[in-house]
Design a protein around this motif. Sequence first.
Motif, PDB file in Angstrom:
ATOM      1  N   PRO A  48      38.865  54.128  30.690  1.00 12.87           N
ATOM      2  CA  PRO A  48      38.508  54.264  32.089  1.00 12.87           C
ATOM      3  C   PRO A  48      37.084  53.888  32.476  1.00 12.87           C
ATOM      4  O   PRO A  48      36.909  53.014  33.508  1.00 12.87           O
ATOM      5  CB  PRO A  48      38.630  55.788  32.320  1.00 12.87           C
ATOM      6  CG  PRO A  48      39.360  56.473  31.331  1.00 12.87           C
ATOM      7  CD  PRO A  48      39.172  55.483  30.110  1.00 12.87           C
ATOM      8  N   ARG A  49      36.227  53.728  31.281  1.00 10.99           N
ATOM      9  CA  ARG A  49      34.995  52.989  31.558  1.00 10.99           C
ATOM     10  C   ARG A  49      35.025  51.553  31.688  1.00 10.99           C
ATOM     11  O   ARG A  49      34.129  51.217  32.256  1.00 10.99           O
ATOM     12  CB  ARG A  49      33.986  53.547  30.214  1.00 10.99           C
ATOM     13  CG  ARG A  49      33.720  54.988  30.329  1.00 10.99           C
ATOM     14  CD  ARG A  49      32.883  55.085  29.243  1.00 10.99           C
ATOM     15  NE  ARG A  49      32.341  56.638  29.073  1.00 10.99           N
ATOM     16  CZ  ARG A  49      31.349  57.028  28.097  1.00 10.99           C
ATOM     17  NH1 ARG A  49      30.696  56.324  27.384  1.00 10.99           N
ATOM     18  NH2 ARG A  49      31.033  58.206  28.294  1.00 10.99           N
ATOM     19  N   LYS A  50      35.851  51.047  30.831  1.00 12.36           N
ATOM     20  CA  LYS A  50      36.050  49.467  31.064  1.00 12.36           C
ATOM     21  C   LYS A  50      36.631  49.023  32.392  1.00 12.36           C
ATOM     22  O   LYS A  50      36.552  48.214  33.085  1.00 12.36           O
ATOM     23  CB  LYS A  50      36.993  49.141  29.928  1.00 12.36           C
ATOM     24  CG  LYS A  50      36.207  49.168  28.437  1.00 12.36           C
ATOM     25  CD  LYS A  50      37.000  48.611  27.466  1.00 12.36           C
ATOM     26  CE  LYS A  50      36.380  48.839  25.965  1.00 12.36           C
ATOM     27  NZ  LYS A  50      37.296  48.213  24.999  1.00 12.36           N
ATOM     28  N   ARG A  51      37.608  50.110  32.903  1.00 11.24           N
ATOM     29  CA  ARG A  51      38.112  49.674  34.286  1.00 11.24           C
ATOM     30  C   ARG A  51      37.569  50.004  35.193  1.00 11.24           C
ATOM     31  O   ARG A  51      37.594  49.255  36.347  1.00 11.24           O
ATOM     32  CB  ARG A  51      39.739  50.452  34.382  1.00 11.24           C
ATOM     33  CG  ARG A  51      40.572  50.055  33.159  1.00 11.24           C
ATOM     34  CD  ARG A  51      42.014  50.956  33.429  1.00 11.24           C
ATOM     35  NE  ARG A  51      41.908  52.255  33.120  1.00 11.24           N
ATOM     36  CZ  ARG A  51      42.652  53.090  33.145  1.00 11.24           C
ATOM     37  NH1 ARG A  51      43.985  53.049  33.472  1.00 11.24           N
ATOM     38  NH2 ARG A  51      42.464  54.526  32.697  1.00 11.24           N
ATOM     39  N   ARG A  52      36.357  50.872  35.327  1.00  8.77           N
ATOM     40  CA  ARG A  52      35.700  51.421  36.237  1.00  8.77           C
ATOM     41  C   ARG A  52      34.899  49.946  36.949  1.00  8.77           C
ATOM     42  O   ARG A  52      34.977  49.879  38.337  1.00  8.77           O
ATOM     43  CB  ARG A  52      34.788  52.278  36.058  1.00  8.77           C
ATOM     44  CG  ARG A  52      34.064  53.146  37.254  1.00  8.77           C
ATOM     45  CD  ARG A  52      33.132  54.037  36.758  1.00  8.77           C
ATOM     46  NE  ARG A  52      34.161  55.225  36.306  1.00  8.77           N
ATOM     47  CZ  ARG A  52      33.534  56.144  35.601  1.00  8.77           C
ATOM     48  NH1 ARG A  52      32.282  56.502  35.279  1.00  8.77           N
ATOM     49  NH2 ARG A  52      34.526  57.240  35.153  1.00  8.77           N
ATOM     50  N   PRO A  53      34.280  49.204  36.247  1.00  3.44           N
ATOM     51  CA  PRO A  53      33.538  47.999  37.100  1.00  3.44           C
ATOM     52  C   PRO A  53      34.235  47.017  37.596  1.00  3.44           C
ATOM     53  O   PRO A  53      34.079  46.734  38.741  1.00  3.44           O
ATOM     54  CB  PRO A  53      32.862  47.320  35.722  1.00  3.44           C
ATOM     55  CG  PRO A  53      32.659  48.469  34.739  1.00  3.44           C
ATOM     56  CD  PRO A  53      33.998  49.354  34.932  1.00  3.44           C
ATOM     57  N   MET A  54      35.540  46.671  37.026  1.00  4.91           N
ATOM     58  CA  MET A  54      36.808  45.867  37.611  1.00  4.91           C
ATOM     59  C   MET A  54      36.952  46.632  38.690  1.00  4.91           C
ATOM     60  O   MET A  54      37.231  46.045  39.756  1.00  4.91           O
ATOM     61  CB  MET A  54      37.746  45.787  36.615  1.00  4.91           C
ATOM     62  CG  MET A  54      38.736  44.746  36.992  1.00  4.91           C
ATOM     63  SD  MET A  54      40.009  44.384  35.989  1.00  4.91           S
ATOM     64  CE  MET A  54      39.054  43.931  34.577  1.00  4.91           C
ATOM     65  N   ASN A  56      35.451  48.863  40.866  1.00  6.78           N
ATOM     66  CA  ASN A  56      34.547  48.789  41.967  1.00  6.78           C
ATOM     67  C   ASN A  56      34.505  47.301  42.388  1.00  6.78           C
ATOM     68  O   ASN A  56      33.895  47.193  43.658  1.00  6.78           O
ATOM     69  CB  ASN A  56      33.323  49.393  41.120  1.00  6.78           C
ATOM     70  CG  ASN A  56      33.219  50.605  40.891  1.00  6.78           C
ATOM     71  OD1 ASN A  56      34.157  51.428  41.423  1.00  6.78           O
ATOM     72  ND2 ASN A  56      32.425  51.241  39.917  1.00  6.78           N
ATOM     73  N   ALA A  57      34.387  46.113  41.590  1.00  3.51           N
ATOM     74  CA  ALA A  57      34.434  45.134  42.174  1.00  3.51           C
ATOM     75  C   ALA A  57      35.455  44.772  43.028  1.00  3.51           C
ATOM     76  O   ALA A  57      35.247  44.033  43.735  1.00  3.51           O
ATOM     77  CB  ALA A  57      34.339  44.068  40.951  1.00  3.51           C
ATOM     78  N   THR A  58      36.732  44.742  42.646  1.00  4.88           N
ATOM     79  CA  THR A  58      37.634  44.613  43.593  1.00  4.88           C
ATOM     80  C   THR A  58      37.488  45.238  44.973  1.00  4.88           C
ATOM     81  O   THR A  58      37.998  44.856  46.002  1.00  4.88           O
ATOM     82  CB  THR A  58      38.977  45.021  42.896  1.00  4.88           C
ATOM     83  OG1 THR A  58      38.993  46.464  42.625  1.00  4.88           O
ATOM     84  CG2 THR A  58      39.539  44.295  41.745  1.00  4.88           C
ATOM     85  N   ARG A  59      36.890  46.533  45.059  1.00  4.59           N
ATOM     86  CA  ARG A  59      36.617  47.231  46.149  1.00  4.59           C
ATOM     87  C   ARG A  59      35.558  46.587  47.177  1.00  4.59           C
ATOM     88  O   ARG A  59      35.610  46.564  48.299  1.00  4.59           O
ATOM     89  CB  ARG A  59      36.224  48.811  45.956  1.00  4.59           C
ATOM     90  CG  ARG A  59      37.501  49.684  45.414  1.00  4.59           C
ATOM     91  CD  ARG A  59      37.086  51.080  44.906  1.00  4.59           C
ATOM     92  NE  ARG A  59      38.214  51.697  44.754  1.00  4.59           N
ATOM     93  CZ  ARG A  59      38.055  52.909  44.011  1.00  4.59           C
ATOM     94  NH1 ARG A  59      37.010  53.416  44.203  1.00  4.59           N
ATOM     95  NH2 ARG A  59      39.095  53.523  43.839  1.00  4.59           N
ATOM     96  N   VAL A  60      34.587  46.126  46.115  1.00  2.00           N
ATOM     97  CA  VAL A  60      33.379  45.814  47.018  1.00  2.00           C
ATOM     98  C   VAL A  60      33.582  44.245  47.547  1.00  2.00           C
ATOM     99  O   VAL A  60      32.989  43.908  48.772  1.00  2.00           O
ATOM    100  CB  VAL A  60      32.163  45.509  46.158  1.00  2.00           C
ATOM    101  CG1 VAL A  60      30.806  44.737  46.691  1.00  2.00           C
ATOM    102  CG2 VAL A  60      31.830  46.996  45.661  1.00  2.00           C
TER     103      VAL A  60
END
Length: 340
Positions: A48-54, A56-60
Amino acid sequence: MPVRPAPPDSPHLRNPLRTRKASTVSSTPLAPTLSAPGSPNRADPPSPRKRRPMRNATRVVPLLPAVVLLVVFLLGPVISSFYGSFTNAALTGIDAADQQFVGFQNYVELFQDPDFPKSVVLTIVFLIASAVVGQNVLGLGLALLMRSANRVVRGVVGTFVVAAWVLPEIVASFAAYAFFHDEGTLNTFLASLGVSGPNWLYTYPMIAVILANVWRGTAFSMLVYSAAVQEVPEEITESAEVDGATGWQRLVYITLPVIRRSISTNLMLTTLQTLSVFTLIFVMTGGGPGTNSSTLPILAYQEAFQFSQLGFGTAIATILLVVGAVFSIIYIKALKPEVD
């Protein structure tokens, strides 16, 4: 001597094939079920830690165009206006060609100007009377009326109230000017009843603009409260009615607590809208007679464009921005969820 039978688990009774198969299986090393720390395993999903930045990027990314537009067309003018309030910017004269930084000189002169305290008082009176009390109270009353009235009454009231809101602001301003004029609709109606009406725009300018703003903005509050009142559980209201609660008690102890967040939201929106009202007052009275209806937006316009003092006018606009921010903070505090 009698021979005792061997127990079932005795090695003499075991099936040699079964024993060989079992030994073969047991001698085969088991595959590791868990990979060693740090070793790559294609079967394991990413953490989950690796997927979280990706994620968040897709949401921003879809929000970036809106953020850029807000920065360019909202934050940019605010910063420019804030800086301009510390300069001697002007439309004409030497200061127009040679703009200089003057620090807090505009603010010192502003607080020494006798028209500024009067304008602040008029702005607060206009805000409380037309937005906090007028639009909210009348809007809530119309929402409750629309809920209990029949279809014909709802259609007639909704049409007349919403019509004032959907009109362009300049059209609504001239309509209000024609209504409150010395020879306008209101005095003509009073004359038909044998009553001589005053010159509303000259004698009572603030009353005229307050009533005009209430007429103009009540529809928004009515629509907000109409949607909020529909969320009040009918079983609670019916239970209170069976227990003998009056209409006023049901309103105070049931309806208002349930829709309190809608009330806070509507108060914030109507407050910010009313603080920025310019066209209505400018068309009806022009801030006059004298400065008797000169609210902060009118005073900022007069100083900046009539007297050509852009720096002084932007200082007034900055004060207006601070007043709006203070009210917004108060309403946001009221909107925070309560902790049980």
